[in-house]
Design a protein around this motif. Structure first.
Motif, PDB file in Angstrom:
ATOM      1  N   ALA A 143       1.013  -1.166   0.035  1.00 37.18           N
ATOM      2  CA  ALA A 143       0.004   0.102  -0.151  1.00 37.18           C
ATOM      3  C   ALA A 143       0.795   1.276  -0.016  1.00 37.18           C
ATOM      4  O   ALA A 143       0.473   2.225  -0.632  1.00 37.18           O
ATOM      5  N   ILE A 144       1.952   1.078   0.711  1.00 36.96           N
ATOM      6  CA  ILE A 144       2.971   2.461   0.710  1.00 36.96           C
ATOM      7  C   ILE A 144       3.460   2.519  -0.622  1.00 36.96           C
ATOM      8  O   ILE A 144       3.575   3.681  -1.232  1.00 36.96           O
ATOM      9  N   ARG A 145       3.825   1.613  -1.257  1.00 37.18           N
ATOM     10  CA  ARG A 145       4.139   1.635  -2.730  1.00 37.18           C
ATOM     11  C   ARG A 145       3.223   2.145  -3.711  1.00 37.18           C
ATOM     12  O   ARG A 145       3.446   3.042  -4.432  1.00 37.18           O
ATOM     13  N   TRP A 146       2.017   1.890  -3.418  1.00 41.84           N
ATOM     14  CA  TRP A 146       0.847   2.276  -4.231  1.00 41.84           C
ATOM     15  C   TRP A 146       0.891   3.784  -4.058  1.00 41.84           C
ATOM     16  O   TRP A 146       0.332   4.576  -5.191  1.00 41.84           O
ATOM     17  N   MET A 147       1.106   4.310  -2.679  1.00 38.01           N
ATOM     18  CA  MET A 147       0.963   5.666  -2.460  1.00 38.01           C
ATOM     19  C   MET A 147       1.868   6.462  -3.287  1.00 38.01           C
ATOM     20  O   MET A 147       1.681   7.463  -3.963  1.00 38.01           O
ATOM     21  N   ARG A 148       3.078   5.825  -3.096  1.00 35.91           N
ATOM     22  CA  ARG A 148       4.228   6.657  -4.169  1.00 35.91           C
ATOM     23  C   ARG A 148       3.870   6.620  -5.725  1.00 35.91           C
ATOM     24  O   ARG A 148       4.070   7.702  -6.306  1.00 35.91           O
ATOM     25  N   ALA A 149       3.108   5.320  -6.293  1.00 41.20           N
ATOM     26  CA  ALA A 149       2.824   5.352  -7.497  1.00 41.20           C
ATOM     27  C   ALA A 149       1.972   6.165  -7.743  1.00 41.20           C
ATOM     28  O   ALA A 149       1.695   6.697  -8.977  1.00 41.20           O
ATOM     29  N   ASN A 150       0.975   6.835  -7.060  1.00 43.74           N
ATOM     30  CA  ASN A 150      -0.244   7.556  -7.371  1.00 43.74           C
ATOM     31  C   ASN A 150       0.175   8.757  -6.577  1.00 43.74           C
ATOM     32  O   ASN A 150      -0.960   9.649  -6.300  1.00 43.74           O
ATOM     33  N   SER A 151       1.240   9.255  -6.409  1.00 42.65           N
ATOM     34  CA  SER A 151       1.492  10.557  -5.786  1.00 42.65           C
ATOM     35  C   SER A 151       1.066  11.955  -6.365  1.00 42.65           C
ATOM     36  O   SER A 151       0.546  12.807  -5.684  1.00 42.65           O
ATOM     37  N   LYS A 152       1.089  12.087  -7.841  1.00 42.66           N
ATOM     38  CA  LYS A 152       0.476  13.015  -8.331  1.00 42.66           C
ATOM     39  C   LYS A 152      -1.058  13.204  -8.266  1.00 42.66           C
ATOM     40  O   LYS A 152      -1.430  14.410  -7.904  1.00 42.66           O
ATOM     41  N   GLU A 193       8.578  -1.459  -8.390  1.00 39.37           N
ATOM     42  CA  GLU A 193       9.523  -0.391  -8.665  1.00 39.37           C
ATOM     43  C   GLU A 193       9.474   0.701  -7.652  1.00 39.37           C
ATOM     44  O   GLU A 193      10.516   1.547  -7.797  1.00 39.37           O
ATOM     45  N   GLN A 194       8.377   0.831  -6.752  1.00 41.61           N
ATOM     46  CA  GLN A 194       8.461   1.910  -5.842  1.00 41.61           C
ATOM     47  C   GLN A 194       9.111   1.444  -4.642  1.00 41.61           C
ATOM     48  O   GLN A 194       9.150   0.297  -4.270  1.00 41.61           O
ATOM     49  N   SER A 195       9.456   2.515  -3.842  1.00 41.19           N
ATOM     50  CA  SER A 195       9.975   2.215  -2.550  1.00 41.19           C
ATOM     51  C   SER A 195       8.665   2.157  -1.490  1.00 41.19           C
ATOM     52  O   SER A 195       7.845   2.750  -1.404  1.00 41.19           O
ATOM     53  N   SER A 196       9.101   1.166  -0.391  1.00 46.57           N
ATOM     54  CA  SER A 196       8.180   1.055   0.594  1.00 46.57           C
ATOM     55  C   SER A 196       8.603   1.702   1.913  1.00 46.57           C
ATOM     56  O   SER A 196       8.005   1.635   3.002  1.00 46.57           O
ATOM     57  N   ALA A 197       9.614   2.442   1.882  1.00 45.31           N
ATOM     58  CA  ALA A 197      10.292   2.963   3.097  1.00 45.31           C
ATOM     59  C   ALA A 197       9.497   4.037   3.603  1.00 45.31           C
ATOM     60  O   ALA A 197       9.105   4.825   2.824  1.00 45.31           O
ATOM     61  N   ILE A 198       9.463   4.326   4.884  1.00 46.60           N
ATOM     62  CA  ILE A 198       8.907   5.180   5.608  1.00 46.60           C
ATOM     63  C   ILE A 198       9.782   6.138   6.435  1.00 46.60           C
ATOM     64  O   ILE A 198      10.775   5.642   6.973  1.00 46.60           O
ATOM     65  N   GLN A 199       9.273   7.339   6.764  1.00 45.83           N
ATOM     66  CA  GLN A 199      10.312   8.115   7.543  1.00 45.83           C
ATOM     67  C   GLN A 199       9.744   8.551   8.777  1.00 45.83           C
ATOM     68  O   GLN A 199      10.423   9.458   9.598  1.00 45.83           O
ATOM     69  N   ALA A 200       8.850   8.130   9.389  1.00 50.23           N
ATOM     70  CA  ALA A 200       8.129   8.300  10.951  1.00 50.23           C
ATOM     71  C   ALA A 200       7.228   7.211  11.092  1.00 50.23           C
ATOM     72  O   ALA A 200       6.368   6.662  10.083  1.00 50.23           O
TER      73      ALA A 200
END
Length: 316
Positions: A143-152, A193-200
């Motif tokens: 789901a985190i990768r999906w967020m990045r893929a749909n960031s726009k 192809e997207q990252s699943s890393a989070i920052q907090a």
């Protein structure tokens, strides 16, 4: 020949019926049921239902992962107004002992976060009756990768994403964050192809260790991990965020009830984080039941602590 045709038809009907079996559900953990239970002891509580700002958009049941047996979805609340740099994101993970609950239970918190300038994503993940550990971790990272893929579409800043979880969701939120870049904790289904890393990480009354002097984990944990500690201690350790602390761990805030068992391992984790100079905060709400985040008078302080922490990490 006719008997043979009937035989094959019966087999086909049987297979189709098996394929269409409903997903096993445990509906024992609900906001309403929890409210009725807790109001007997604290008659002053009310379910928190914040109003969504007119500046916030809502997307329901967005498919983030397709599996052979079914699709997994997220609900998204995000600010409509476009700004330079976009908005930080938060993926919200519901509780329920890894067995019950659903993504709608994080809706109120998501609305409050979106009203405060965050892209808030409520994630559906597979529970223990459907799939055992680590499948839920795989789902959340997908789901985190999906967020990045749909960031726009979401006006999302892909460099600023936090997990936020309650109870079992708090354990998952922390484990997801503390296993950044560890491929053993994710699959490749959905936007690999997207990252699943989070920052907090925002941990709301989620345990940090399953086998710990402060922990009282039992049947629910064994069911989700598909073993007892004695049968496979390595599995219990791999699922415990306390065992994943490193210098790469993201900053974390602990928002806790006054019941110690629900933050088992927290103080040990903070000691480890301090040794790596990783920032952490603790906020304990006095005289609170475990599911305090659902109800007033604790909902607003919980949101305020979470937003203040996230603003410090992402906006200051």
């Amino acid at each position: 020949m006719q008997r043979l045709n009937v035989f094959f038809i019966l087999i086909l009907v049987s297979v189709m019926g098996f394929a269409q079996q409903p997903i096993p559900r445990d509906t024992s953990f609900t906001v309403r049921g929890t409210f009725v239970k807790e109001k007997k002891h604290r008659p002053y509580i009310e379910i928190a239902r914040p109003e969504m700002s007119e500046e916030v958009a809502f997307l329901k049941d967005q498919v983030y992962k397709k599996r052979e047996e079914r699709e997994l979805t997220v609900d998204v609340y995000y600010p409509k107004k476009k700004i330079k740099g976009n908005y930080p994101g938060v993926i919200l993970i519901h509780g329920g002992g890894w067995r019950s609950g659903d993504k709608s239970q994080t809706g109120s918190m998501a609305i409050a976060l979106a009203n405060s300038g965050y892209v808030a994503v409520c994630v559906e993940y597979r529970l223990s009756l459907e799939a055992k550990y680590p499948e839920a971790v795989y789902d959340i990272k997908s789901a985190i990768r999906w967020m990045r893929a749909n960031s726009k579409m979401l006006n999302l800043d892909t460099k600023k994403i936090s997990t936020l979880g309650m109870s079992a969701g708090g354990q998952l939120a922390t484990l997801v964050g503390f296993t950044n870049f560890n491929k053993e904790y994710e699959d490749t289904v959905g936007n690999p192809e997207q990252s699943s890393a989070i920052q907090a990480v925002v941990n709301i009354d989620g345990t940090l260790s399953f086998h710990h002097r402060e922990s009282k984990e039992g049947t629910a944990t064994s069911s989700w991990l598909n073993c007892t500690y004695e049968e496979n201690p390595k599995i219990w350790e791999s699922a415990s965020p306390l065992d994943q602390v490193s210098k790469h761990s993201p900053p974390i805030v602990f928002i806790n009830s006054s019941i110690p068992r629900y933050h088992a391992g927290r103080d040990d984790m903070i000691q480890q984080l301090n040794s790596f100079h990783v920032y952490s905060e603790v906020h304990t709400l006095a005289d609170t039941p475990h599911p305090f985040w659902f109800f007033h008078p604790w909902f607003t302080p919980t949101v305020n602590h979470a937003v203040a922490f996230l603003d410090k990490i992402f906006k200051n």
